[in-house]
Motif scaffolding. Structure first.
Motif, PDB file in Angstrom:
ATOM      1  N   LEU A   1      -7.425   5.928  -2.442  1.00  0.00           N
ATOM      2  CA  LEU A   1      -6.348   6.250  -1.525  1.00  0.00           C
ATOM      3  C   LEU A   1      -6.381   7.725  -1.146  1.00  0.00           C
ATOM      4  O   LEU A   1      -6.504   8.594  -1.994  1.00  0.00           O
ATOM      5  CB  LEU A   1      -4.989   5.919  -2.146  1.00  0.00           C
TER       6      LEU A   1
ATOM      7  N   THR B   1      -7.845   4.695   3.494  1.00  0.00           N
ATOM      8  CA  THR B   1      -8.665   4.642   2.284  1.00  0.00           C
ATOM      9  C   THR B   1     -10.064   5.123   2.620  1.00  0.00           C
ATOM     10  O   THR B   1     -10.535   4.983   3.750  1.00  0.00           O
ATOM     11  CB  THR B   1      -8.735   3.214   1.712  1.00  0.00           C
TER      12      THR B   1
ATOM     13  N   TRP C   1      -1.207   1.562   8.020  1.00  0.00           N
ATOM     14  CA  TRP C   1      -1.743   1.392   6.681  1.00  0.00           C
ATOM     15  C   TRP C   1      -2.137   2.737   6.085  1.00  0.00           C
ATOM     16  O   TRP C   1      -2.501   3.660   6.803  1.00  0.00           O
ATOM     17  CB  TRP C   1      -2.971   0.479   6.714  1.00  0.00           C
TER      18      TRP C   1
ATOM     19  N   GLN D   1       0.824  -1.209   0.000  1.00  0.00           N
ATOM     20  CA  GLN D   1       0.000   0.000   0.000  1.00  0.00           C
ATOM     21  C   GLN D   1       0.860   1.262   0.000  1.00  0.00           C
ATOM     22  O   GLN D   1       0.472   2.279  -0.543  1.00  0.00           O
ATOM     23  CB  GLN D   1      -0.923   0.038   1.216  1.00  0.00           C
TER      24      GLN D   1
END
Length: 130
Positions: free
Chosen positions: A113, A107, A104, A27
């Motif tokens: 994103l 989103t 992370w 990611q």
């Protein structure tokens, strides 16, 4: 049109303390792939940590710390992510950014994103340089 050079490309290391495979880096690839990673494995040094292909990295574990620091190795604690301090020590760059292996990219509900977390890094880097 020329591709822009990533900010601080040759002056920044990314230090990551970890106990698990680094799948989360997929990611982060658009943001972190231009940079050198210093990964410090916490826990069992016999466990193989998998890093996604395409990253420039060094991987250290407790055996490496013992070998490099000798009797002073106990100053690097484990099981609390403080092993990242060894990564700080191993860096030869002017700037160091650290990220945990459970961080992370945010989103939206539509899975678009939103690089809000990394925006803070860019502000930090811009401030550090200027």
């Amino acid at each position: 049109m020329a591709t822009p050079v990533p900010l601080l490309k040759d002056e920044l290391d990314i230090v990551i303390p970890t106990i698990r495979n680094l799948d989360f880096l997929e990611q982060w690839r658009p943001y972190l792939s231009p940079y050198h990673l210093i990964i410090v494995q916490d826990g069992d040094p016999a466990k193989v940590i998998k890093v996604p292909e395409g990253y420039d990295y060094e991987l250290y574990n407790r055996n490496d710390i013992n070998r490099i620091l000798g009797p002073k190795a106990s100053c690097i604690s484990f099981k609390d992510s403080a092993c990242r301090c060894f990564g700080f020590m191993m860096s030869k760059k002017k700037y160091i950014f650290t990220i945990d292996d459970d961080c992370w990219v945010r989103t939206s509900s539509a899975a678009v994103l939103q690089d809000a977390c990394f925006c803070d890094l860019n502000v930090f880097l811009f401030t550090a340089v200027n």
